[in-house]
Design an enzyme around this catalytic site. Sequence first.
Site, PDB file in Angstrom:
ATOM      1  N   ASP A 211      -7.610   5.922  22.946  1.00 62.24           N
ATOM      2  CA  ASP A 211      -7.429   4.826  21.542  1.00 62.24           C
ATOM      3  C   ASP A 211      -8.589   5.247  21.103  1.00 62.24           C
ATOM      4  OD1 ASP A 211      -5.731   1.876  21.470  1.00 62.24           O
ATOM      5  OD2 ASP A 211      -7.482   2.448  20.522  1.00 62.24           O
TER       6      ASP A 211
ATOM      7  N   PHE B 287      35.665  -3.867   6.876  1.00 60.98           N
ATOM      8  CA  PHE B 287      35.612  -4.764   5.813  1.00 60.98           C
ATOM      9  C   PHE B 287      34.867  -5.920   5.702  1.00 60.98           C
ATOM     10  CE2 PHE B 287      39.238  -5.904   2.156  1.00 60.98           C
ATOM     11  CZ  PHE B 287      37.789  -5.630   1.670  1.00 60.98           C
TER      12      PHE B 287
ATOM     13  N   THR C 255       7.311   1.699  16.767  1.00 54.80           N
ATOM     14  CA  THR C 255       8.743   1.262  15.469  1.00 54.80           C
ATOM     15  C   THR C 255       8.605   2.293  14.492  1.00 54.80           C
ATOM     16  OG1 THR C 255       9.153  -1.163  17.112  1.00 54.80           O
ATOM     17  CG2 THR C 255      10.556  -0.280  14.548  1.00 54.80           C
TER      18      THR C 255
ATOM     19  N   CYS D 149      40.576 -19.492   7.915  1.00 53.04           N
ATOM     20  CA  CYS D 149      39.732 -20.877   8.417  1.00 53.04           C
ATOM     21  C   CYS D 149      37.787 -19.822   8.213  1.00 53.04           C
ATOM     22  CB  CYS D 149      40.105 -19.934   9.865  1.00 53.04           C
ATOM     23  SG  CYS D 149      41.141 -20.625  10.381  1.00 53.04           S
TER      24      CYS D 149
HETATM   25  N1  LIG Z   1       4.072  -5.793  20.531  1.00 54.20           N
HETATM   26  C1  LIG Z   1       5.733  -5.288  21.454  1.00 54.20           C
HETATM   27  O1  LIG Z   1       6.547  -6.064  21.760  1.00 54.20           O
HETATM   28  C2  LIG Z   1       6.550  -3.877  20.865  1.00 54.20           C
HETATM   29  C3  LIG Z   1       7.885  -3.889  21.228  1.00 54.20           C
HETATM   30  C4  LIG Z   1       8.672  -2.936  20.403  1.00 54.20           C
HETATM   31  C5  LIG Z   1       7.667  -2.319  19.901  1.00 54.20           C
HETATM   32  N2  LIG Z   1       6.276  -2.212  19.229  1.00 54.20           N
HETATM   33  C6  LIG Z   1       6.216  -1.132  18.510  1.00 54.20           C
HETATM   34  O2  LIG Z   1       5.421  -0.276  19.035  1.00 54.20           O
HETATM   35  C7  LIG Z   1       4.175  -0.134  18.299  1.00 54.20           C
HETATM   36  C8  LIG Z   1       2.444  -0.733  18.778  1.00 54.20           C
HETATM   37  O3  LIG Z   1       2.741  -2.387  18.795  1.00 54.20           O
HETATM   38  P1  LIG Z   1       1.907  -2.678  20.104  1.00 54.20           P
HETATM   39  O4  LIG Z   1       2.080  -3.994  19.882  1.00 54.20           O
HETATM   40  O5  LIG Z   1       1.453  -2.071  20.860  1.00 54.20           O
HETATM   41  O6  LIG Z   1       0.903  -2.232  18.499  1.00 54.20           O
HETATM   42  P2  LIG Z   1      -0.989  -2.669  18.833  1.00 54.20           P
HETATM   43  O7  LIG Z   1      -1.645  -3.344  17.688  1.00 54.20           O
HETATM   44  O8  LIG Z   1      -1.332  -3.563  20.021  1.00 54.20           O
HETATM   45  O9  LIG Z   1      -1.940  -1.800  19.826  1.00 54.20           O
HETATM   46  C9  LIG Z   1      -1.851  -0.094  19.104  1.00 54.20           C
HETATM   47  C10 LIG Z   1      -2.842   0.198  19.071  1.00 54.20           C
HETATM   48  O10 LIG Z   1      -3.258   2.024  19.225  1.00 54.20           O
HETATM   49  C11 LIG Z   1      -4.299   2.164  18.650  1.00 54.20           C
HETATM   50  N3  LIG Z   1      -4.141   3.668  17.452  1.00 54.20           N
HETATM   51  C12 LIG Z   1      -4.557   3.115  16.345  1.00 54.20           C
HETATM   52  N4  LIG Z   1      -4.552   5.019  15.838  1.00 54.20           N
HETATM   53  C13 LIG Z   1      -4.789   5.431  16.612  1.00 54.20           C
HETATM   54  C14 LIG Z   1      -4.996   7.270  17.328  1.00 54.20           C
HETATM   55  N5  LIG Z   1      -5.249   7.743  15.748  1.00 54.20           N
HETATM   56  N6  LIG Z   1      -5.170   7.389  17.672  1.00 54.20           N
HETATM   57  C15 LIG Z   1      -5.081   6.609  18.798  1.00 54.20           C
HETATM   58  N7  LIG Z   1      -4.960   5.302  18.676  1.00 54.20           N
HETATM   59  C16 LIG Z   1      -4.625   4.481  18.057  1.00 54.20           C
HETATM   60  C17 LIG Z   1      -4.896   1.283  18.043  1.00 54.20           C
HETATM   61  O11 LIG Z   1      -6.515   1.188  18.400  1.00 54.20           O
HETATM   62  C18 LIG Z   1      -4.249   0.296  18.986  1.00 54.20           C
HETATM   63  O12 LIG Z   1      -5.113  -0.192  19.948  1.00 54.20           O
HETATM   64  C19 LIG Z   1       4.531  -0.578  17.404  1.00 54.20           C
HETATM   65  O13 LIG Z   1       5.262   0.113  16.298  1.00 54.20           O
HETATM   66  C20 LIG Z   1       5.518  -1.444  17.203  1.00 54.20           C
HETATM   67  O14 LIG Z   1       6.093  -2.282  16.485  1.00 54.20           O
HETATM   68  C21 LIG Z   1       5.980  -3.220  19.831  1.00 54.20           C
END
Ligand SMILES: NC(=O)c1ccc[n+]([C@@H]2O[C@H](COP(=O)([O-])OP(=O)(O)OC[C@H]3O[C@@H](n4cnc5c(N)ncnc54)[C@H](O)[C@@H]3O)[C@@H](O)[C@H]2O)c1
Length: 438
Positions: free
Chosen positions: A30, A262, A124, A268
Amino acid sequence: MRVSVFGLGYVGCVSAACLASMGHEVIGVDVNQVKVDLVNDGKAPVVEERIGELIAEVVRTGALRATRDVREAIEDSDVSLICVGTPSEPNGSLCTTYLERVTEEIGAAVAERGGRQTVVFRSTMLPGTCLNLLVPILEKYVGGTAGVDIGVAVNPEFLREGTSVRDFFDPPKTVIGELDEASGDVVAALYEGLPGEVFRVPIPTAEAIKYADNAFHGLKIGFANELGAVCQALGVDSHQVIDVFLADRKLNISPAYLRPGFAFGGSCLPKDLRSLVHAAQRADVSVPILSHVLPSNSEHLRRAVELVERTGKRRVGLFGLSFKPGTDDLRESPLVELAERLFGKGYELKIYDPNVNLSRLLGANREYIETRLPHLAQLLADSVDEVLDHAEVCLVGTRDPAVLEALPHGGSPVIVDLIHLPDADARRTEPGYMGLAW
Ligand SMILES: NC(=O)c1ccc[n+]([C@@H]2O[C@H](COP(=O)([O-])OP(=O)(O)OC[C@H]3O[C@@H](n4cnc5c(N)ncnc54)[C@H](O)[C@@H]3O)[C@@H](O)[C@H]2O)c1
């Protein structure tokens, strides 16, 4: 397997800890030093059921550690899961900045190290993002070809915040969008032993599935809440209504009515939606979802007219007229509406429906036709061939076997498929085939 997980947010830290507990050797990455330190101290950077104990355990056994150093993570792994955030931009569009940045960093580190890494996107992202945006970045930085020199897959996650550790070990499904089989095999091996069906699909399909799921979940909640508000206003126990609604596994909680096809119609659905929305309005209950169902349906019908317009042809055949197979009921049939619009726009129309024979139509149906489409008699053909001989473009709105069998291939006439024909997948690559929403 040796796994690096990029992004230690909700998705990344749960994936990292759970994969480590399954016996994989995991390194989390991270940009946020606080999160890296927390993990290395055996503490969870997010609040989630069971995640605290799990991280403490896998860090203690050495199965999980964290770093900010991308090179170190690539050096120590063969597969990388990308779990960085993809938030909304102010205009609603998807922010791909973090994805692009992490992809560049991984590509550069893989180029330096050499060898094939499998990069698995778990974030996502909209269909097309991986193949059109991220793969070119990877290829540029790695200096090779994706699917050959570097593995690429999309593996959306379906865990619910709050129960994500439990969901990880008992997932509703595993979706693997694979660029090549070898990439998909790597992802499948990561989750080996977990329950639930595994779907191996093209990458854009995997990307779209996540949106289908979340859009549907939002729609379900909105529907239930609007229905609840209307019931409350009408003095009805909404929970009793929904209990019975949910018990119907044939038509309600089932695949029924959930395939692109379609527009709906009939005597109804349109009538009852109109009166429900009207009752809500009278009770001052705003129901934006319910009140947009009929407009959404008309939009779908308009798409069919647009497809015909796009062909530039004037002689049109329509197969099917009643509102669904096996009935001669024409009241509010969307195919009647379609015929009427095409007729109104001056198309030379011929219609064939084995169930609709003007001489046999009685009562309400006959009256309906006489008021809604008075020229129908002249437009009705007696056989499939009569329509095919006439038409430069054919709209298919019936599954009648005689019609399906007679439909030509090759583009003459152009086939506009309103129902997703049984051979739609094969026809999709043929010239002169147009699917309504597929
Ligand atoms: N939170 C959910 O329940 C959930 C469920 C399904 C899908 N998603 C998808 O998963 C993805 C992540 O969601 P999240 O809730 O875990 O996000 P989050 O914001 O909690 O975590 C993302 C992390 O990525 C880190 N990051 C950013 N740039 C980085 C890099 N260059 N190198 C390393 N780390 C980096 C950030 O510091 C952060 O800790 C999103 O696309 C989200 O839409 C989330």
